[in-house]
Design a protein around this motif. Structure first.
Motif, PDB file in Angstrom:
ATOM      1  N   ALA A 119      -1.674 -10.346  -1.128  1.00  0.00           N
ATOM      2  CA  ALA A 119      -0.255  -9.983  -1.251  1.00  0.00           C
ATOM      3  C   ALA A 119       0.443  -9.945   0.101  1.00  0.00           C
ATOM      4  O   ALA A 119       1.660 -10.157   0.184  1.00  0.00           O
ATOM      5  CB  ALA A 119      -0.126  -8.627  -1.946  1.00  0.00           C
ATOM      6  N   GLU A 120      -0.313  -9.677   1.174  1.00  0.00           N
ATOM      7  CA  GLU A 120       0.262  -9.590   2.522  1.00  0.00           C
ATOM      8  C   GLU A 120      -0.486 -10.564   3.438  1.00  0.00           C
ATOM      9  O   GLU A 120      -1.355 -10.160   4.212  1.00  0.00           O
ATOM     10  CB  GLU A 120       0.146  -8.160   3.052  1.00  0.00           C
ATOM     11  N   MET A 164       0.842  -1.190   0.000  1.00  0.00           N
ATOM     12  CA  MET A 164       0.000   0.000   0.000  1.00  0.00           C
ATOM     13  C   MET A 164       0.881   1.245   0.000  1.00  0.00           C
ATOM     14  O   MET A 164       1.836   1.338   0.760  1.00  0.00           O
ATOM     15  CB  MET A 164      -0.909   0.004   1.235  1.00  0.00           C
ATOM     16  N   SER A 165       0.549   2.197  -0.883  1.00  0.00           N
ATOM     17  CA  SER A 165       1.345   3.415  -0.961  1.00  0.00           C
ATOM     18  C   SER A 165       1.108   4.286   0.268  1.00  0.00           C
ATOM     19  O   SER A 165       0.125   4.125   0.998  1.00  0.00           O
ATOM     20  CB  SER A 165       0.970   4.203  -2.226  1.00  0.00           C
ATOM     21  N   ARG A 166       2.029   5.238   0.481  1.00  0.00           N
ATOM     22  CA  ARG A 166       1.924   6.128   1.631  1.00  0.00           C
ATOM     23  C   ARG A 166       0.634   6.950   1.560  1.00  0.00           C
ATOM     24  O   ARG A 166      -0.051   7.157   2.573  1.00  0.00           O
ATOM     25  CB  ARG A 166       3.154   7.050   1.678  1.00  0.00           C
ATOM     26  N   PRO A 211      -6.043   2.955  -6.751  1.00  0.00           N
ATOM     27  CA  PRO A 211      -6.616   2.912  -5.397  1.00  0.00           C
ATOM     28  C   PRO A 211      -6.725   4.296  -4.768  1.00  0.00           C
ATOM     29  O   PRO A 211      -7.701   4.591  -4.088  1.00  0.00           O
ATOM     30  CB  PRO A 211      -5.625   2.023  -4.630  1.00  0.00           C
ATOM     31  N   GLN A 212      -5.726   5.139  -4.995  1.00  0.00           N
ATOM     32  CA  GLN A 212      -5.757   6.482  -4.406  1.00  0.00           C
ATOM     33  C   GLN A 212      -6.964   7.259  -4.929  1.00  0.00           C
ATOM     34  O   GLN A 212      -7.683   7.918  -4.161  1.00  0.00           O
ATOM     35  CB  GLN A 212      -4.462   7.235  -4.742  1.00  0.00           C
ATOM     36  N   SER A 213      -7.201   7.186  -6.235  1.00  0.00           N
ATOM     37  CA  SER A 213      -8.349   7.879  -6.812  1.00  0.00           C
ATOM     38  C   SER A 213      -9.659   7.330  -6.247  1.00  0.00           C
ATOM     39  O   SER A 213     -10.595   8.090  -5.971  1.00  0.00           O
ATOM     40  CB  SER A 213      -8.338   7.729  -8.340  1.00  0.00           C
ATOM     41  N   LEU A 214      -9.718   6.015  -6.053  1.00  0.00           N
ATOM     42  CA  LEU A 214     -10.928   5.397  -5.491  1.00  0.00           C
ATOM     43  C   LEU A 214     -11.204   5.914  -4.080  1.00  0.00           C
ATOM     44  O   LEU A 214     -12.336   6.290  -3.746  1.00  0.00           O
ATOM     45  CB  LEU A 214     -10.759   3.870  -5.476  1.00  0.00           C
ATOM     46  N   LEU A 215     -10.175   5.952  -3.252  1.00  0.00           N
ATOM     47  CA  LEU A 215     -10.344   6.435  -1.882  1.00  0.00           C
ATOM     48  C   LEU A 215     -10.768   7.901  -1.868  1.00  0.00           C
ATOM     49  O   LEU A 215     -11.616   8.316  -1.066  1.00  0.00           O
ATOM     50  CB  LEU A 215      -9.043   6.248  -1.094  1.00  0.00           C
ATOM     51  N   GLU A 216     -10.177   8.696  -2.754  1.00  0.00           N
ATOM     52  CA  GLU A 216     -10.556  10.113  -2.835  1.00  0.00           C
ATOM     53  C   GLU A 216     -12.009  10.252  -3.282  1.00  0.00           C
ATOM     54  O   GLU A 216     -12.737  11.131  -2.805  1.00  0.00           O
ATOM     55  CB  GLU A 216      -9.614  10.841  -3.803  1.00  0.00           C
ATOM     56  N   ASP A 217     -12.429   9.387  -4.220  1.00  0.00           N
ATOM     57  CA  ASP A 217     -13.825   9.440  -4.688  1.00  0.00           C
ATOM     58  C   ASP A 217     -14.801   9.150  -3.552  1.00  0.00           C
ATOM     59  O   ASP A 217     -15.833   9.812  -3.412  1.00  0.00           O
ATOM     60  CB  ASP A 217     -14.045   8.411  -5.807  1.00  0.00           C
TER      61      ASP A 217
END
Length: 829
Positions: free
Chosen positions: A42-43, A1-3, A807-813
């Motif tokens: 993945a984790e 997962m990105s920062r 994923p970042q765009s999804l969370l922002e949406d």
């Protein structure tokens, strides 16, 4: 997962746990769940939950809400099940009793949201995801979750009911195969607790006398035997066999289709493959006691099996053929034909009664004919069918349906009255007639068969769909006619063809556009199948069919024009060099008319048909139709490039690709553009000649401009072709590595920059200092070696929303949707 995602996820979880219903739709929540699922794979283990404590907090917060929204509660249930699929995460979540509260009696099952089918479905999905280890199965048994699943088998939502059955199948098989250290024994009392509870429920339901409970258990058993082929299934069957058999012995079987499904699933299992098994005696009993309509699906399923006792197979075949046997006997004079069968399984009086009844005759025949078509369509038929008698029976049905058969018995009179004008039976019978043409051994007078088909083709009362089926059956039998050993007379073949074309001429003039369309499709099929037959070609061009086909190129209905284009394209290929006496068909006129349609027709279907025909001509080498292939290809691709229909533009590119490959082949290049070079082609003369041909036909301009097409498939195809062309001229790709676009001239550098803009470039500007000469061989050779086509290929293969799908765009949406950010930046999607 990105920062960035790690910072956004806690805010999303907090927003979803708010008491007010979220504005985020179910699609966003499903995408979020999919992303978290990918992360959990993945984790593995506890890492995802420990690194993101907000996930467990979200589950607890949703449980604490007095009335959570159904969408968020469903999301939480699926998330919990997905996380608990790992045994270590299961134990971690159970420390706070989260799973027991979510899936137990005090959780959503007791709330108002349980009335929503999406919540019940999510609960089942969550349990299914979680039930992958022993602690989860013990939780199900301890919290009463199994009883809930039993109840959900009868849920008003078919999706929930089906998911509950599948969950029970999984739970039973998993508990037996994974919980026990050794193979399950023959005593159910020694099996795991979950397995015992499920089996007891099945046995109790079968003995309950409740039709709804019996149906649920029969569906569950069918799913079990269909999906599990382990030895323990035989133990399960021994416990319920007598009860199932008692259902078959009832005077009026209550659940015939479910019993047939159960027996059919069991017959496919190797556990019951022994011919001496008592199971096959039960199958025989079912074939005897079920009505012909009820036993039909079981019979055809048995006949499809490659391993089956011979006596059972014969009985299944008898059940399937009994209605056809009855038809043949009803249509024939006494002693004329012996019928299909020597003996019956079902009482013949029962079959006669069903065929005499208006309410059941058509249904029984349609089901029987459908099953026969299914069997006859198999490439390898496990059973021998009496093809000749079967064909006679199908012909009799068709004659009953159009009133041409004089009944030979009172039963025949009743059947005739019921079937006259019955479109359903006509369609089914014609389908069987068509597939019978492919079977050898149909030894009957073919003239009789074509008399029946011609009666359907000629009759003004024939339904358009029945007419289409009649054309299909006629075309199949006509194509098989020259190969039939019983039919070698040349004048008979010619006579049949002449009769068919007389009818076809009338049908091409029909006021009904569906009939004109079916007639043109029929003509195309005949040309494909009989084009090598001299008598066929002579019959075609001695008739009015070519002229009528040409007239239909201007039909007011676009579907008809498209079919006329296809038929005219096939006619042009088989047309004689010199016109047949009495027929002035001119194939040069056809070529010109098709080009005109490609340029001017207002509808897309005819234009697509034209480009398909042109590609076919080029692929098959029909270049004798064209005076100048280069000029023809050039005209077609320029016309296609201007077309508003992306499929036509794509067709133009396919034509360019065929022309490119054929040109290289003619100059000594292997047929595959990626094959090793031949010495002949590597000579500079051949090398330059092919490049000049491509420039003269304006191929490069079409390909490079298509890279910026607003429809991605067009750009992708153009890029693929350019890569293939480049590999023909630069096999080592050495020139590309050594050149910089900025060093090879303004034109090429501008072209590279323009192509990087993709569809934003719209149209290529002309008349400027940056204009590229797409007809200059040297410039095109330089462009092929310089422009980074691989980069363009990668860009074109990216989806149009590849940025927004992150994923970042999804969370922002989601945050934007629930109002957790000040500026509303939700994606337009």
């Amino acid at each position: 997962m990105s920062r960035e995602c790690g910072l956004l996820l806690p805010r999303v979880c907090a927003a979803l746990a708010e008491p007010r219903p979220p504005a985020a739709d179910d699609t966003c929540l499903q995408k979020l769940l999919d992303w978290l699922g990918d992360l959990s794979e993945a984790e593995p283990g506890l890492k995802l939950v420990q690194d993101n404590p907000c996930l467990a907090e979200l589950l607890a917060s949703v449980l604490a809400l007095p009335e959570p929204s159904p969408s968020v509660l469903a999301f939480a249930l699926r998330l919990a099940g997905m996380l608990a699929a790992s045994e270590s995460t299961f134990q971690y979540l159970q420390q706070g009793k989260l799973l027991a509260r979510l899936f137990g009696e005090d959780g959503p099952r007791s709330g108002a949201a349980w009335a929503d089918a999406s919540v019940r479905s999510a609960w089942v999905d969550g349990v299914r995801s979680m039930a992958l280890h022993e602690p989860a199965l013990r939780l199900l048994a301890r919290t009463g979750a199994l009883d809930v699943i039993f109840t959900l088998q009868g849920d008003p939502s078919l999706f929930v009911a089906s998911a509950a059955r599948q969950l029970l199948v999984h739970t039973l098989s998993f508990s037996l195969e994974c919980e026990m250290n050794k193979a399950p024994g023959t005593r159910v009392c020694d099996w795991p607790l979950c397995a015992q509870m499920i089996i007891k429920h099945i046995e109790d339901s079968l003995q309950s006398g409740s039709i709804s409970h019996i149906k649920q258990s029969l569906k569950l058993l069918a799913g079990l035997f269909g999906g599990c082929h382990a030895p323990w299934t035989e133990v399960l069957w021994l416990g319920v066999a007598k009860q199932v058999e008692s259902f078959l012995m009832e005077e009026s079987v209550q659940t015939p289709h479910l019993l047939a499904d159960l027996l059919l699933n069991m017959s496919r299992s190797p556990v019951f493959g022994d011919p001496e098994s008592n199971f096959w005696a039960l199958v025989t009993s079912a074939l005897e006691h079920l009505t012909p309509v009820q036993a039909g699906p079981l019979a055809v399923g048995i006949l499809r099996l490659h391993k089956c006792p011979q006596d059972v197979r014969i009985q299944a075949l008898t059940v399937l053929l009994q209605p056809m046997d009855c038809i043949l006997r009803a249509a024939s004079q006494p002693l004329e034909y012996s019928g299909l069968l020597d003996e019956s399984v079902t009482d013949p009086a029962t079959i006669e009664s069903l065929l005499s009844s208006k309410s059941s005759c058509a249904s029984l025949l349609c089901q029987t004919l459908g099953h026969l078509e299914e069997l006859l369509s198999l490439s390898h038929l496990p059973v021998d069918l009496p093809y000749t008698s079967l064909l006679r029976s199908v012909m009799a049905i068709l004659q009953f349906c159009n009133g041409l058969l004089i009944p030979a018995s009172p039963l025949g009179s009743r059947i005739s009255q019921t079937l006259i004008g019955c479109f359903r039976v006509q369609r089914s019978a014609l389908d069987v007639l068509a597939v019978l043409s492919e079977r050898k051994g149909c030894d009957i007078p073919v003239e009789n068969l074509f008399d029946i088909l011609l009666s359907y083709l000629e009759s003004p009362n024939t339904n358009p769909m029945v007419l289409k089926k009649s054309f299909q059956a006629t075309s199949k039998w006509l194509v098989c006619l020259p190969k039939m050993s019983c039919f070698k007379s040349q004048w008979q073949i010619t006579k049949i063809l002449q009769d068919v074309f007389l009818v076809l001429q009338k049908r091409l003039c029909s006021p009904c556009w569906e009939v004109r369309d079916s007639s043109l499709e029929f003509l195309t099929i005949l040309i494909n199948g009989l084009r090598d037959q001299d008598e066929f070609r002579q019959t075609v061009f001695s008739s009015e069919v070519p002229r009528l086909t040409e007239d239909l190129l201007e039909d007011p209905e676009s579907y008809v024009r498209a079919s006329a284009v296809t038929a005219a394209g096939h006619l042009a290929y088989i047309a004689p060099e010199s016109p047949v006496t009495g027929n002035q068909y001119n194939k040069e006129n056809t070529v010109a008319k098709l080009q005109e349609i490609l340029s001017t027709d207002p509808e897309g279907f005819p234009r697509r048909a034209v480009i398909s025909i042109f590609i076919k001509w080029l692929k098959k080498g029909y270049t004798a139709l064209l005076q100048d292939t280069e000029q023809f290809v050039s005209q077609v691709i320029q016309t296609a490039e201007r077309d508003l229909d992306w499929e036509v533009r794509l067709g133009g590119l396919e034509m360019a690709e065929v022309f490119f490959v054929q040109t290289l082949c003619q100059l000594g290049r292997p047929k595959c553009p990626y094959a090793p070079f031949s010495p002949e082609f590597t000579s500079s003369v051949r090398h330059n000649e092919s490049l000049q041909i491509f420039c003269r036909t304006k191929l490069f301009g079409f390909l490079f401009r298509s890279l910026c097409d607003c429809d991605r498939p067009v750009g992708q195809k153009a890029c693929d072709i350019l890569l293939a062309i480049r590999s023909s001229f630069y096999p080592s790709n050495s020139l590309k590595d050594s050149l910089d676009p900025e060093e090879v001239g303004h034109g090429i550098a501008w072209l590279q920059r323009t192509l990087r803009q993709g569809s934003l470039a719209q149209n290529f500007p002309t008349g400027s200092s940056h204009e590229v000469d797409f007809q200059d061989p040297e410039s095109m050779l330089l462009a092929l070696g310089t422009i980074d086509l691989e980069e363009l290929h990668d860009d074109l293969n990216k989806s149009s929303d590849h940025v927004e799908k992150s994923p970042q765009s999804l969370l922002e949406d989601i945050l934007a949707a629930v109002g957790a950010v000040e500026e509303n930046e939700a994606d337009c999607y």
